[in-house]
Scaffold this motif. Structure first.
Motif, PDB file in Angstrom:
ATOM      1  N   ILE A 181      13.463  -1.955  -0.591  1.00  0.00           N
ATOM      2  CA  ILE A 181      12.393  -2.814  -1.080  1.00  0.00           C
ATOM      3  C   ILE A 181      12.772  -3.315  -2.464  1.00  0.00           C
ATOM      4  CG2 ILE A 181       9.940  -2.890  -1.729  1.00  0.00           C
ATOM      5  CD1 ILE A 181      10.386  -2.451   1.270  1.00  0.00           C
ATOM      6  N   ASN A 182      12.570  -4.586  -2.699  1.00  0.00           N
ATOM      7  CA  ASN A 182      12.817  -5.193  -4.007  1.00  0.00           C
ATOM      8  C   ASN A 182      11.696  -4.761  -4.935  1.00  0.00           C
ATOM      9  OD1 ASN A 182      13.267  -6.778  -6.226  1.00  0.00           O
ATOM     10  ND2 ASN A 182      13.368  -8.710  -5.085  1.00  0.00           N
TER      11      ASN A 182
ATOM     12  N   GLN B  65       0.823  -1.213   0.000  1.00  0.00           N
ATOM     13  CA  GLN B  65       0.000   0.000   0.000  1.00  0.00           C
ATOM     14  C   GLN B  65       0.859   1.265   0.000  1.00  0.00           C
ATOM     15  OE1 GLN B  65      -2.682  -0.865   3.271  1.00  0.00           O
ATOM     16  NE2 GLN B  65      -4.140  -1.839   1.881  1.00  0.00           N
ATOM     17  N   ALA B  66       1.959   1.253   0.734  1.00  0.00           N
ATOM     18  CA  ALA B  66       2.864   2.408   0.731  1.00  0.00           C
ATOM     19  C   ALA B  66       3.466   2.602  -0.659  1.00  0.00           C
ATOM     20  CB  ALA B  66       3.963   2.226   1.773  1.00  0.00           C
ATOM     21  N   TYR B  67       3.845   1.512  -1.302  1.00  0.00           N
ATOM     22  CA  TYR B  67       4.408   1.565  -2.652  1.00  0.00           C
ATOM     23  C   TYR B  67       3.403   2.165  -3.638  1.00  0.00           C
ATOM     24  CZ  TYR B  67       6.196  -0.221  -7.119  1.00  0.00           C
ATOM     25  OH  TYR B  67       6.637  -0.345  -8.411  1.00  0.00           O
ATOM     26  N   LEU B  68       2.157   1.752  -3.541  1.00  0.00           N
ATOM     27  CA  LEU B  68       1.134   2.226  -4.474  1.00  0.00           C
ATOM     28  C   LEU B  68       0.783   3.697  -4.258  1.00  0.00           C
ATOM     29  CD1 LEU B  68      -1.191  -0.901  -4.581  1.00  0.00           C
ATOM     30  CD2 LEU B  68       0.393  -0.110  -6.359  1.00  0.00           C
TER      31      LEU B  68
ATOM     32  N   TRP C 254      11.854   5.307  -4.473  1.00  0.00           N
ATOM     33  CA  TRP C 254      11.270   5.018  -3.163  1.00  0.00           C
ATOM     34  C   TRP C 254      11.664   3.609  -2.708  1.00  0.00           C
ATOM     35  CZ3 TRP C 254       8.003   1.183  -1.461  1.00  0.00           C
ATOM     36  CH2 TRP C 254       7.460   1.357  -0.191  1.00  0.00           C
ATOM     37  N   ALA C 255      11.572   2.651  -3.619  1.00  0.00           N
ATOM     38  CA  ALA C 255      11.917   1.265  -3.277  1.00  0.00           C
ATOM     39  C   ALA C 255      13.384   1.169  -2.861  1.00  0.00           C
ATOM     40  CB  ALA C 255      11.621   0.347  -4.452  1.00  0.00           C
ATOM     41  N   SER C 256      14.256   1.831  -3.595  1.00  0.00           N
ATOM     42  CA  SER C 256      15.673   1.816  -3.262  1.00  0.00           C
ATOM     43  C   SER C 256      15.923   2.450  -1.894  1.00  0.00           C
ATOM     44  CB  SER C 256      16.465   2.555  -4.336  1.00  0.00           C
ATOM     45  OG  SER C 256      17.823   2.601  -4.000  1.00  0.00           O
TER      46      SER C 256
END
Length: 191
Positions: free
Chosen positions: A188-189, A169-172, A182-184
């Motif tokens: 987060i993979n 949910q945070a990613y979306l 953001w993932a980096s």
């Protein structure tokens, strides 16, 4: 067979060497061929599809490479526990038929059906997507303190599934063009 095939790749284009990370005795003990996949995997989806096709006696089905009977029985028990089979072993018209139409593992399918029934289908889909993917968290060497600090933002007291859902949910919520960054930043993979 796979070990020999891999060594054949070394030296195909130019001279080369194959380094194996096991002893000669371990190599000699390897089977000559890889056992068929159906003898090594969870058969839940296979058994469910056979039931959907009208095969009553899955345990007696004439597989080209028969899986272990214990694996077939475990799959039948799992499908019964999920409500996909009734006490006679027949496909249930509601849950069983619906699970057979879903292109996912029956356990994930049950999550999706329960999510739809409970009014949280989107969250169920997100959870299944994250749970069926590779490890979401990336652990680069030498950055364990930063990883732990970042991961603490997502940890949910109710368990790993809700932690994964929180990550999704945070990613979306991040703009599409900023998601890789953001993932980096959050270890987060992205795949």
């Amino acid at each position: 067979a796979q070990a020999r095939q891999r060594s054949g790749r070394a030296g195909r284009e130019a001279s080369g060497k194959a380094f194996r990370l096991y002893t000669e005795d371990a190599f000699a003990a390897l089977p000559a061929t890889t056992p068929p996949e159906i003898t090594r995997v969870n058969l839940g989806s296979v058994v469910l599809q056979l039931k959907a096709l009208g095969v009553a006696d899955v345990a007696g089905f004439d597989f080209m490479d028969p899986p272990p009977q214990s694996a077939v029985i475990r799959s039948l028990e799992l499908l019964y526990a999920l409500g996909a089979l009734d006490s006679t072993g027949a496909l249930t018209p509601d849950t069983g038929a619906a699970l057979a139409r879903l292109p996912v593992d029956p356990m994930y399918g049950k999550v999706l059906l329960a999510g739809a029934a409970g009014g949280c289908a989107v969250e169920a889909m997100q959870l299944v997507a994250v749970a069926s993917a590779d490890n979401v968290f990336h652990n680069p060497r030498g950055k364990q303190d930063a990883v732990n600090s970042s991961r603490a933002k997502f940890v949910h007291p109710e368990g790993d599934q809700l932690t994964l859902l929180g990550v999704m949910q945070a990613y979306l919520q991040v703009e599409r063009r900023r998601r890789a960054e953001w993932a980096s930043d959050n270890f987060i993979n992205v795949r």
